[in-house]
Every structure is written in C-alpha cells, then in structure tokens.
Design an enzyme around this catalytic site. Structure first.
Site, PDB file in Angstrom:
ATOM      1  N   GLY A 190     -25.968 -58.314  70.956  1.00  0.00           N
ATOM      2  CA  GLY A 190     -24.968 -59.030  70.156  1.00  0.00           C
ATOM      3  C   GLY A 190     -25.166 -60.527  70.225  1.00  0.00           C
ATOM      4  CG  ASP A 191     -22.645 -64.637  71.281  1.00  0.00           C
ATOM      5  OD1 ASP A 191     -23.279 -65.260  70.407  1.00  0.00           O
ATOM      6  OD2 ASP A 191     -21.816 -65.163  72.048  1.00  0.00           O
TER       7      ASP A 191
END
Length: 358
Positions: A190-191
């Site tokens: 994800g991030d």
C-alpha cells in the site's frame, strides 16, 4: 541507586502463536498496569543521536485530542526506559536498563495492536524487513519493540541531492527484495514511499522496510484493493481513476518507479503544490527523465511508471533487469545536474494521508 522504579508483577505471556518475526524470536510480556510510572530522574547524558531524535526546530505532530499518545518525558515500561522522540507520534526510543541495548518502541491501543502487527506475524523473516523484538502488553496499550534505525531513505536522498547509479542500484535492490518477499507472501504494502525504508547500520549500506502497519494480507492470492489513502506523490493513476478495485501489486510497483526516479534524479517525477494539478499530472503519466540518467535506468523507470497496470514489471521481474548489473560498472559514473526544481521536499515525518482523491 536505581534509575527508576520497576513496574510490579511483570509476567511472561506465551509467545504470540506463530510469530515468525525476527532473527531471534520476539517475546511477549504482560504488565499488570500500563499507567505511566513515576518519572525517572533527568538524565545527565543521553545516548548519541541514532536517527530517532529530531533536529532543532523540527515540527512536532499534535495529537488529535490535544495531548500526546505517548509519555511526555522519560518513563519506564518493564525493563525499558522510553524516551519520546518529539517528531514521531506513537514512537519512542527504548533503552534496556539491564543491557543498554537501544530499540524503537511503537505504542498501540491494546484492542487494535494485533491487527496493526498482523503483517509482521504473517511474513516469514527477511533481512530487509524490520522484525519485532518484543511485545509488552499493558491494560490499555501495547508496546511493540523493534530494532533501532539510522535514518530513512527520504532524508538521505535529500542530503545527497541524488544518488549515483551504483549506490542507487545497491540500495534499490534491497528495496525490491523486501517488496518481492511481501508479494510472494501475499502481503500488499500500500502506502509505499522512501521514508518507510530505513538504514540498519551506521554505514548506511543495509536497508529495512520499517513499517507494515498499512499493509494488506491477500486472501487466496487476490490482490484487489479499494483503499484510497496514501502519499500523493507516490499514488498510481488507477487509484485516482477507478471507483472500484485495483491491483495492489501493480500499485506497489508504480510507487517503486517513483522511488527509483527520485533516487536517481533527486525530485519526484510528478510534483505540484496544488493537489488537483498533481493528480492531473499523475493521471496523464507524463514525466521527463534528465539526460544524466543512463539508458538502462531510463528503461527500468519506464517499465515501472506505465499508466496501464498490466504493462508494469512485477517485483520479481524488476530484479532481473540488466540495469542492476550495468550500474555496478565504472561507466555509470555520477554526473552533476543544475536542475533544482522539484527537489525532494523537507516535509514532516508523516506524509498526509488522503481518504479520497476527488
């Protein structure tokens, strides 16, 4: 004379099931109460700065309730002296009072901490991923201890302006090793961003992925995600454009392309102070690679920053790219560049999350 009062009735708890966390197994302890003990006497000498302490004038994030979520001064938890860093909420330096070993402590609400560390417990150990050393549980908080670091990649690139291709290839290979290991183990990060990779040694040769709190564990190898929060400079076009799901693996690879570009150029491929303008640039997928970047490095960047997710290399395929071998040759000498626009900005430790890209 003791440094500070010990917390009473410290009991060992069974190890957290199938924790495959670090080279040495992580232990879990239970505190009868995690109310802050009496403050320790003021230290006359603090350990040398190891990357946790903020520089003077660094911004300090405010707690949403007006008070910090971790102790304001030195306190003791179990065998550890916790020293707030000042620049990272929920994170403290931790000194073992018996051995002098320095660790990093992340503090989570007790009822949420198992979800926060789920990806750590799911992943097999890997040298380029931070592992949990110990967990101490209180009545309302969980104290999760990790190895200390020696600074993050974002700050390092800012200090160097940009990296030569030999050094960039050596460090980027470690980043890819970590991401590839996660993808093989059904974990989507994800991030992803440079700040999440930290140095494990003073010489700044060994990298580790520092945070898995935003990761997603796939079910039955399905990497479809609908989550839309992250650091704007690293977000992929399909996250901006889609109203449904997207491939988490491919989105991670786009972020890797942003990271590689930033290592070699010293600025983001897509950057604008206005979020709408930034997202418009990302949607178009148009960027400029400076002339000093070698042809093989250009090829790899373009193989990652492709608008169509299915056309991007996978993390494992990245490791096979000839740039890694070519970058170790003397012909890939670092060259100076006079362009100073869009340099990696000096931003607070935590990049603002975005809940919606409207």
């Amino acid at each position: 004379m003791s440094v500070c009062p010990m917390v009473a009735n410290l009991q060992r708890e069974s190890r957290l099931g199938a924790l495959r966390l670090a080279a040495c197994r992580a232990s879990s302890k239970r505190l009868e109460s995690d109310e802050p003990p009496a403050k320790c006497p003021r230290l006359t000498e603090s350990p040398p700065d190891s990357g946790f302490l903020p520089s003077p004038g660094s911004p300090q994030p405010a707690s949403p309730h007006g008070t910090s979520s971790h102790p304001q001064g030195p306190t003791c938890i179990g065998n550890y002296l916790l020293l707030p860093t000042g620049d990272r909420e929920h994170v403290c330096r931790a000194l073992n009072l018996h051995t002098g070993r320095e660790l990093q402590c992340k503090i989570f609400p007790l009822k949420h901490y198992q979800k926060k560390i789920e990806s750590y417990t799911h992943l097999p150990w890997h040298p380029n991923i931070m592992g949990i050393v110990e967990v101490i549980q209180g009545d309302s908080k969980a104290y999760v201890f990790f190895e200390k670091d020696f600074g993050d990649m974002h700050s390092y690139v800012r200090s160097c302006k940009r990296l030569g291709e030999g050094e960039a290839a050596r460090l980027f290979r470690q980043i890819i090793n970590a991401v590839s290991h996660c993808h093989r183990s059904s974990v989507i990060l994800g991030d992803l961003k440079l700040r999440k990779f930290v140095f494990a040694d003073k010489e700044r040769t060994q990298l580790r992925l520092e945070s898995l709190e935003d990761a997603h564990i796939m079910k039955e190898n399905d990497d479809s995600l609908s989550d839309k929060h992250g650091c704007p400079a690293y977000v992929s076009p399909e996250i901006l454009n889609t109203t449904g799901t997207y491939s988490g693996r491919s989105a991670d690879v786009w972020s890797l392309g942003v990271m590689l570009y930033t290592l070699l150029v010293g600025r983001y491929p897509f950057h604008d102070s206005d979020p709408s303008a930034l997202f418009s640039k990302i949607r178009r997928g148009q960027y400029c690679i400076p002339d000093h970047v070698s042809p093989k490095a250009r090829c790899l960047i373009r193989s990652l920053l492709r608008k169509e997710p299915s056309e991007r290399l996978t993390a494992e395929e990245i490791l096979l790219h000839p740039w890694f071998e070519a970058a170790s040759n003397p012909g890939c000498a670092d060259q100076d560049t006079s362009s100073n626009d869009q340099l990696v900005p000096d931003v607070p430790q935590n990049c603002d999350d975005i809940d919606s890209f409207c």
